[in-house]
Write a protein that holds these residues in place. Structure first.
Motif, PDB file in Angstrom:
ATOM      1  N   MET A   1      29.443  21.277  10.971  1.00  0.00           N
ATOM      2  CA  MET A   1      30.048  21.317   9.637  1.00  0.00           C
ATOM      3  C   MET A   1      29.754  20.021   8.894  1.00  0.00           C
ATOM      4  SD  MET A   1      34.031  21.953   8.594  1.00  0.00           S
ATOM      5  CE  MET A   1      34.518  21.919   6.868  1.00  0.00           C
ATOM      6  N   SER A   2      29.289  20.123   7.656  1.00  0.00           N
ATOM      7  CA  SER A   2      28.931  18.942   6.883  1.00  0.00           C
ATOM      8  C   SER A   2      30.178  18.159   6.472  1.00  0.00           C
ATOM      9  CB  SER A   2      28.160  19.368   5.629  1.00  0.00           C
ATOM     10  OG  SER A   2      27.850  18.232   4.839  1.00  0.00           O
ATOM     11  N   VAL A   3      30.053  16.830   6.437  1.00  0.00           N
ATOM     12  CA  VAL A   3      31.179  15.982   6.021  1.00  0.00           C
ATOM     13  C   VAL A   3      31.054  15.551   4.563  1.00  0.00           C
ATOM     14  CG1 VAL A   3      31.691  15.161   8.338  1.00  0.00           C
ATOM     15  CG2 VAL A   3      30.027  13.920   6.947  1.00  0.00           C
ATOM     16  N   ILE A   4      29.956  15.943   3.879  1.00  0.00           N
ATOM     17  CA  ILE A   4      29.816  15.698   2.450  1.00  0.00           C
ATOM     18  C   ILE A   4      29.314  16.964   1.774  1.00  0.00           C
ATOM     19  CG2 ILE A   4      29.430  13.213   2.636  1.00  0.00           C
ATOM     20  CD1 ILE A   4      26.441  13.783   2.141  1.00  0.00           C
ATOM     21  N   SER A   5      29.487  17.026   0.465  1.00  0.00           N
ATOM     22  CA  SER A   5      29.077  18.207  -0.282  1.00  0.00           C
ATOM     23  C   SER A   5      27.576  18.181  -0.573  1.00  0.00           C
ATOM     24  CB  SER A   5      29.849  18.279  -1.605  1.00  0.00           C
ATOM     25  OG  SER A   5      29.433  17.238  -2.478  1.00  0.00           O
ATOM     26  N   HIS A   6      27.069  19.327  -0.989  1.00  0.00           N
ATOM     27  CA  HIS A   6      25.656  19.419  -1.384  1.00  0.00           C
ATOM     28  C   HIS A   6      25.358  18.481  -2.549  1.00  0.00           C
ATOM     29  CE1 HIS A   6      21.734  21.177  -2.191  1.00  0.00           C
ATOM     30  NE2 HIS A   6      22.095  21.379  -3.449  1.00  0.00           N
ATOM     31  N   ASP A   7      26.278  18.419  -3.519  1.00  0.00           N
ATOM     32  CA  ASP A   7      26.076  17.546  -4.685  1.00  0.00           C
ATOM     33  C   ASP A   7      26.040  16.076  -4.274  1.00  0.00           C
ATOM     34  OD1 ASP A   7      25.946  19.719  -6.356  1.00  0.00           O
ATOM     35  OD2 ASP A   7      28.000  19.515  -7.118  1.00  0.00           O
ATOM     36  N   GLN A   8      26.907  15.674  -3.351  1.00  0.00           N
ATOM     37  CA  GLN A   8      26.907  14.294  -2.873  1.00  0.00           C
ATOM     38  C   GLN A   8      25.595  13.965  -2.170  1.00  0.00           C
ATOM     39  OE1 GLN A   8      30.642  14.571  -0.608  1.00  0.00           O
ATOM     40  NE2 GLN A   8      31.370  12.783  -1.746  1.00  0.00           N
ATOM     41  N   LYS A   9      25.122  14.893  -1.383  1.00  0.00           N
ATOM     42  CA  LYS A   9      23.863  14.688  -0.672  1.00  0.00           C
ATOM     43  C   LYS A   9      22.715  14.518  -1.656  1.00  0.00           C
ATOM     44  CE  LYS A   9      21.106  16.661   3.093  1.00  0.00           C
ATOM     45  NZ  LYS A   9      21.001  17.771   4.069  1.00  0.00           N
ATOM     46  N   GLN A  10      22.679  15.330  -2.692  1.00  0.00           N
ATOM     47  CA  GLN A  10      21.629  15.217  -3.701  1.00  0.00           C
ATOM     48  C   GLN A  10      21.719  13.895  -4.448  1.00  0.00           C
ATOM     49  OE1 GLN A  10      21.774  18.875  -6.145  1.00  0.00           O
ATOM     50  NE2 GLN A  10      19.835  19.416  -5.168  1.00  0.00           N
ATOM     51  N   GLN A  11      22.946  13.466  -4.752  1.00  0.00           N
ATOM     52  CA  GLN A  11      23.121  12.184  -5.444  1.00  0.00           C
ATOM     53  C   GLN A  11      22.603  11.043  -4.586  1.00  0.00           C
ATOM     54  OE1 GLN A  11      27.175  11.275  -6.656  1.00  0.00           O
ATOM     55  NE2 GLN A  11      26.655   9.135  -7.099  1.00  0.00           N
ATOM     56  N   PHE A  12      22.898  11.099  -3.280  1.00  0.00           N
ATOM     57  CA  PHE A  12      22.424  10.042  -2.393  1.00  0.00           C
ATOM     58  C   PHE A  12      20.905  10.017  -2.327  1.00  0.00           C
ATOM     59  CE2 PHE A  12      21.225   8.501   1.875  1.00  0.00           C
ATOM     60  CZ  PHE A  12      21.693   7.192   1.751  1.00  0.00           C
ATOM     61  N   GLU A  13      20.300  11.177  -2.244  1.00  0.00           N
ATOM     62  CA  GLU A  13      18.842  11.251  -2.187  1.00  0.00           C
ATOM     63  C   GLU A  13      18.213  10.691  -3.453  1.00  0.00           C
ATOM     64  OE1 GLU A  13      18.091  15.355  -1.454  1.00  0.00           O
ATOM     65  OE2 GLU A  13      18.589  15.235   0.683  1.00  0.00           O
ATOM     66  N   HIS A  14      18.864  10.884  -4.604  1.00  0.00           N
ATOM     67  CA  HIS A  14      18.326  10.405  -5.884  1.00  0.00           C
ATOM     68  C   HIS A  14      18.577   8.918  -6.095  1.00  0.00           C
ATOM     69  CE1 HIS A  14      18.413   9.684 -10.290  1.00  0.00           C
ATOM     70  NE2 HIS A  14      17.376  10.510 -10.290  1.00  0.00           N
ATOM     71  N   ASP A  15      19.807   8.476  -5.808  1.00  0.00           N
ATOM     72  CA  ASP A  15      20.215   7.100  -6.117  1.00  0.00           C
ATOM     73  C   ASP A  15      20.008   6.128  -4.959  1.00  0.00           C
ATOM     74  OD1 ASP A  15      21.003   7.976  -8.615  1.00  0.00           O
ATOM     75  OD2 ASP A  15      23.138   8.080  -8.106  1.00  0.00           O
ATOM     76  N   GLY A  16      19.977   6.654  -3.731  1.00  0.00           N
ATOM     77  CA  GLY A  16      19.903   5.757  -2.579  1.00  0.00           C
ATOM     78  C   GLY A  16      21.204   5.053  -2.286  1.00  0.00           C
ATOM     79  N   VAL A  17      22.289   5.470  -2.938  1.00  0.00           N
ATOM     80  CA  VAL A  17      23.617   4.894  -2.713  1.00  0.00           C
ATOM     81  C   VAL A  17      24.658   5.952  -3.058  1.00  0.00           C
ATOM     82  CG1 VAL A  17      23.702   3.900  -5.057  1.00  0.00           C
ATOM     83  CG2 VAL A  17      25.192   2.972  -3.259  1.00  0.00           C
ATOM     84  N   LEU A  18      25.760   5.948  -2.321  1.00  0.00           N
ATOM     85  CA  LEU A  18      26.840   6.905  -2.564  1.00  0.00           C
ATOM     86  C   LEU A  18      28.147   6.294  -2.087  1.00  0.00           C
ATOM     87  CD1 LEU A  18      27.645   9.892  -3.359  1.00  0.00           C
ATOM     88  CD2 LEU A  18      27.404  10.424  -0.920  1.00  0.00           C
ATOM     89  N   VAL A  19      29.195   6.467  -2.895  1.00  0.00           N
ATOM     90  CA  VAL A  19      30.549   6.061  -2.500  1.00  0.00           C
ATOM     91  C   VAL A  19      31.313   7.305  -2.071  1.00  0.00           C
ATOM     92  CG1 VAL A  19      32.701   4.965  -3.217  1.00  0.00           C
ATOM     93  CG2 VAL A  19      30.517   4.134  -4.135  1.00  0.00           C
TER      94      VAL A  19
END
Length: 277
Positions: A1-19
């Motif tokens: 089971m994923s611990v983050i959402s699909h949108d969060q994962k995409q944001q991390f891939e784009h920005d290289g940083v996520l809170v």
């Protein structure tokens, strides 16, 4: 089971940083670390005969008297720094199944590693520039694998005066930068001398973000995301936990043999001569 959402994962891939807010349970995972730090500070003071007066432990005062101790003898800060990385609750946090699952989900791997010498609890004291971590990418100091992620979580509420970590979103997309030991940080000691070549020009190409976080929050950064420690202009030390996961399956890591961190003895100038001038 994923611990983050699909949108969060995409944001991390784009920005290289996520809170990720509230990733860790404060009472169950953070408070035990703070309590052990409180006790170690007291034991170091006792060992060296330094009288201190402290209130009983609470989440917000775990570092009470720390600044008094290092004012008495700055070397005792290094002693405390080394001891607190031996706290079992700290080791459990950085190697938790939840953290491993997050990394594996982000990177699509089942071969996660935690590099030798790649984790610790930073203590950034007020107005100390000598040991402040300036602009860099993690991979140059942690050459286990090009495919790695920094986990950064505070032990105190991060305010502007404490100096939040400053990040250049999207900077991971351009690959590994060029570094030098002879730039604007050449007066620092050890690996702190290493800095980006043409640092001002490089970092000015990106927006800068400096998230304000609370204990329990987690900042994750790609190993190639440019970032630096903020400037602590407060009257309290900034306490934070850093750990790093890497992907054993990544080709660069395989080629260089998943090297240990620079503080554990890796000579990054020999490993990546084309990235140093």
């Amino acid at each position: 089971m994923s611990v983050i959402s699909h949108d969060q994962k995409q944001q991390f891939e784009h920005d290289g940083v996520l809170v990720i807010k509230g990733f860790y349970d404060v009472k169950r995972e953070i408070n035990p670390i703070q309590k052990h730090i409180y006790e170690i500070i007291g034991l170091v003071a006792k060992r060296h005969g330094i009288p201190i007066q402290r209130p009983p432990f609470e989440e917000g005062n775990f570092d009470a008297s720390y600044l008094d101790i290092i004012k008495n003898d700055r070397n005792l800060g290094a002693e405390i720094y080394d001891l607190i990385t031996q706290i079992p609750s700290f080791i459990r946090l950085i190697s938790s199944k939840k953290s491993e699952t997050l990394f594996c989900d982000l990177r699509g791997t089942d071969m996660a590693g935690i590099g030798a010498g790649s984790y610790g609890i930073r203590i950034d004291n007020p107005h100390e520039e000598q040991f402040r971590s300036h602009w860099h990418q993690e991979f140059i100091f942690q050459p286990q694998s090009m495919d790695g992620v920094v986990f950064w979580t505070p032990l105190v509420p991060i305010t502007r005066d404490l100096g939040p970590v400053i990040v250049c979103p999207g900077s991971h997309q351009k690959g590994l930068c060029v570094y030098t030991r002879h730039g604007v940080h050449a007066n620092k000691s050890g690996s702190y001398r290493i800095g980006l070549s043409n640092e001002t020009e490089v970092v000015s190409a990106y927006d800068h973000v400096a998230p304000l976080t609370e204990p329990g929050d987690l900042i994750i950064m790609d190993f190639l995301t440019i970032h630096q420690s903020g400037f602590n202009i407060s009257n309290r030390s900034r306490w934070s936990i850093q750990s790093r996961f890497f992907n054993f399956n990544e080709p660069t890591g395989i080629e260089i043999g998943w090297r240990a961190s620079i503080t554990a003895g890796s000579d990054v100038e020999k490993i990546f001569p084309e990235n140093f001038i």
